[in-house]
Design a protein around this motif. Sequence first.
Motif, PDB file in Angstrom:
ATOM      1  N   ASN A   7      24.169 -24.153  44.506  1.00 50.75           N
ATOM      2  CA  ASN A   7      24.374 -23.773  43.103  1.00 50.75           C
ATOM      3  C   ASN A   7      25.303 -22.566  42.979  1.00 50.75           C
ATOM      4  O   ASN A   7      26.143 -22.500  42.087  1.00 50.75           O
ATOM      5  N   LEU A   8      25.149 -21.619  43.918  1.00 49.16           N
ATOM      6  CA  LEU A   8      26.041 -20.457  43.918  1.00 49.16           C
ATOM      7  C   LEU A   8      27.488 -20.927  44.086  1.00 49.16           C
ATOM      8  O   LEU A   8      28.404 -20.469  43.399  1.00 49.16           O
ATOM      9  N   GLU A   9      27.658 -21.874  44.999  1.00 49.17           N
ATOM     10  CA  GLU A   9      28.999 -22.422  45.243  1.00 49.17           C
ATOM     11  C   GLU A   9      29.550 -23.096  43.981  1.00 49.17           C
ATOM     12  O   GLU A   9      30.698 -22.858  43.596  1.00 49.17           O
ATOM     13  N   SER A  15       9.816 -10.781  41.227  1.00 48.25           N
ATOM     14  CA  SER A  15       9.253 -11.639  40.174  1.00 48.25           C
ATOM     15  C   SER A  15       9.775 -13.065  40.316  1.00 48.25           C
ATOM     16  O   SER A  15       9.033 -14.032  40.129  1.00 48.25           O
ATOM     17  N   ILE A  16      11.052 -13.190  40.625  1.00 44.98           N
ATOM     18  CA  ILE A  16      11.638 -14.535  40.727  1.00 44.98           C
ATOM     19  C   ILE A  16      11.022 -15.283  41.909  1.00 44.98           C
ATOM     20  O   ILE A  16      10.813 -16.489  41.854  1.00 44.98           O
ATOM     21  N   GLU A  17      10.731 -14.528  42.966  1.00 48.42           N
ATOM     22  CA  GLU A  17      10.101 -15.118  44.140  1.00 48.42           C
ATOM     23  C   GLU A  17       8.761 -15.768  43.788  1.00 48.42           C
ATOM     24  O   GLU A  17       8.416 -16.833  44.294  1.00 48.42           O
ATOM     25  N   SER A  18       8.003 -15.102  42.906  1.00 48.59           N
ATOM     26  CA  SER A  18       6.639 -15.578  42.643  1.00 48.59           C
ATOM     27  C   SER A  18       6.552 -16.535  41.452  1.00 48.59           C
ATOM     28  O   SER A  18       5.488 -17.044  41.149  1.00 48.59           O
ATOM     29  N   THR A  19       7.668 -16.785  40.778  1.00 52.05           N
ATOM     30  CA  THR A  19       7.593 -17.666  39.608  1.00 52.05           C
ATOM     31  C   THR A  19       7.725 -19.121  40.035  1.00 52.05           C
ATOM     32  O   THR A  19       8.311 -19.422  41.077  1.00 52.05           O
ATOM     33  N   ASP A  20       7.161 -20.031  39.220  1.00 56.23           N
ATOM     34  CA  ASP A  20       7.317 -21.453  39.585  1.00 56.23           C
ATOM     35  C   ASP A  20       8.296 -22.147  38.649  1.00 56.23           C
ATOM     36  O   ASP A  20       8.141 -23.316  38.312  1.00 56.23           O
ATOM     37  N   LEU A  21       9.319 -21.429  38.245  1.00 55.82           N
ATOM     38  CA  LEU A  21      10.381 -22.054  37.440  1.00 55.82           C
ATOM     39  C   LEU A  21      11.067 -23.154  38.253  1.00 55.82           C
ATOM     40  O   LEU A  21      11.126 -23.079  39.474  1.00 55.82           O
ATOM     41  N   ASN A  22      11.631 -24.105  37.533  1.00 54.45           N
ATOM     42  CA  ASN A  22      12.225 -25.260  38.226  1.00 54.45           C
ATOM     43  C   ASN A  22      13.665 -24.962  38.694  1.00 54.45           C
ATOM     44  O   ASN A  22      14.636 -25.401  38.078  1.00 54.45           O
ATOM     45  N   PHE A  23      13.757 -24.237  39.798  1.00 51.18           N
ATOM     46  CA  PHE A  23      15.081 -23.840  40.304  1.00 51.18           C
ATOM     47  C   PHE A  23      15.882 -25.029  40.821  1.00 51.18           C
ATOM     48  O   PHE A  23      17.093 -25.047  40.759  1.00 51.18           O
ATOM     49  N   SER A  24      15.186 -26.023  41.379  1.00 53.76           N
ATOM     50  CA  SER A  24      15.940 -27.135  41.964  1.00 53.76           C
ATOM     51  C   SER A  24      16.701 -27.876  40.860  1.00 53.76           C
ATOM     52  O   SER A  24      17.756 -28.447  41.094  1.00 53.76           O
ATOM     53  N   ARG A  25      16.173 -27.799  39.646  1.00 50.99           N
ATOM     54  CA  ARG A  25      16.839 -28.502  38.555  1.00 50.99           C
ATOM     55  C   ARG A  25      17.864 -27.613  37.848  1.00 50.99           C
ATOM     56  O   ARG A  25      18.898 -28.084  37.377  1.00 50.99           O
ATOM     57  N   TYR A  26      17.543 -26.314  37.757  1.00 48.76           N
ATOM     58  CA  TYR A  26      18.384 -25.432  36.939  1.00 48.76           C
ATOM     59  C   TYR A  26      19.046 -24.323  37.765  1.00 48.76           C
ATOM     60  O   TYR A  26      19.267 -23.217  37.271  1.00 48.76           O
ATOM     61  N   GLY A  27      19.316 -24.617  39.026  1.00 48.75           N
ATOM     62  CA  GLY A  27      19.926 -23.600  39.902  1.00 48.75           C
ATOM     63  C   GLY A  27      21.240 -23.044  39.354  1.00 48.75           C
ATOM     64  O   GLY A  27      21.489 -21.839  39.401  1.00 48.75           O
ATOM     65  N   ASP A  28      22.090 -23.924  38.813  1.00 46.97           N
ATOM     66  CA  ASP A  28      23.373 -23.462  38.268  1.00 46.97           C
ATOM     67  C   ASP A  28      23.145 -22.453  37.137  1.00 46.97           C
ATOM     68  O   ASP A  28      23.809 -21.427  37.055  1.00 46.97           O
TER      69      ASP A  28
END
Length: 413
Positions: free
Chosen positions: A125-127, A53-66
């Motif tokens: 972000n993981l780091e 599901s996360i793969e197919s979503t267009d959530l803004n990961f670049s902004r909210y990766g943490d």
Amino acid sequence: LLCSSKEKPTLGGTRIKTRKRNIAAPLDPAAFSDAVVQIYLDNAGDLELVAKSIESTDLNFSRYGDIFFEVVFIGRRTQPGTVKPDEGERHPYSVIDCEPKREAILPSVVYIQKILRRRPSLIKNLENVTRRFLQSLELFEENERKKLAIFTALAFSQKLSGLPPETVFQPLLKDNLVAKGIVLTFVTDFFKEYLVENSLEDLISILRRGKMEDNLLDFLPPVRRTAESFAEHFTKEGLTDLVEYHSKKMFEVKLKEIKTVLTSKVTEESSVDEVIETVKQLVKDAKLPEIEVVRVVWDGLMDAVQWSGKNQQQNANSVLRQVKAWAPLLNTVCSSGKLELELMYKVQMQCYEDAKLMKVFPEVVRSLYDLDVLAEDTILHWFRKGTNTKGRQTFVKSLEPFVNWLEEAEEEE
């Protein structure tokens, strides 16, 4: 007015690109966190399905990766400056909610691996989040810290990208965390878990990359920061291999230190008595075996020689000068026949490994005899029964005239 039927000229091929905008993506952290939590709840925590599901979503990961990783670890984004979940819905499938066992935590590591393959930009972000949690270990409860330790160990075991060792070990070294013993407990859990599937060499290699290989004592609270405490703690925890490795390492460090001090004092032309005192003190503090001291003193003296590139005679003279000048020091460390023999083996190795000194062996031995460093018995024992084979035939042959002389002198007496 007549309109011209001719078409107006156009500039060929210029199409104005319209930028796609993610209209639907939530624009604030809380909404982003809610959306990710919802994905977990919709899939009842089945991490395979969550990853899809996360793969197919267009959530803004670049902004909210943490925030994404806060949701993975804690079940919800955290309140600023804490490790507590913020207001709003929380999912119960986070790392902190697992049992503190590898089989419960491993699926989360595999899941993160999947996400990172699809979205490599999240590695940073993981780091960030890992570093922040490790620096705030005291804000977690004891069994939550254990889960983080197991997670981190498994992350290294599974070669989870995005966690370089320095990210893990350096943040831990905050004085207050170390002083409370929290760090020692954390790394103990980490080591034990990591060594289930990996060798001690693997562990040393990640410690080296984390710049901790030579500073393992830094994990201990300052009041207990001794090699004895280290050995006692990790032996009790069943990590005897690590204890052996560490004592060997400490031993090498001490030897190196003695050699460095000795070489610099000899080069600075300190007095023989002063150097003897320094060496005695260092040896006493380091509790080193005598045989090692003989080796390191010889090496230290030889390191201080100014070698000439070409001139064999000059090199021979330099060695003999050094032996003569420092005979009292050699005499102090060669306090038994066994230690004298060790010195002879060191001279043998030095002359064998350095082609320009091959011919000087008998002269060095004779000089050490004249200066009362080597006893006649030691030389004869080496000549008749020496066990080191390196260049032995050549050296025995070259020492023969001197041995004959010794035996004749003995008969005459």
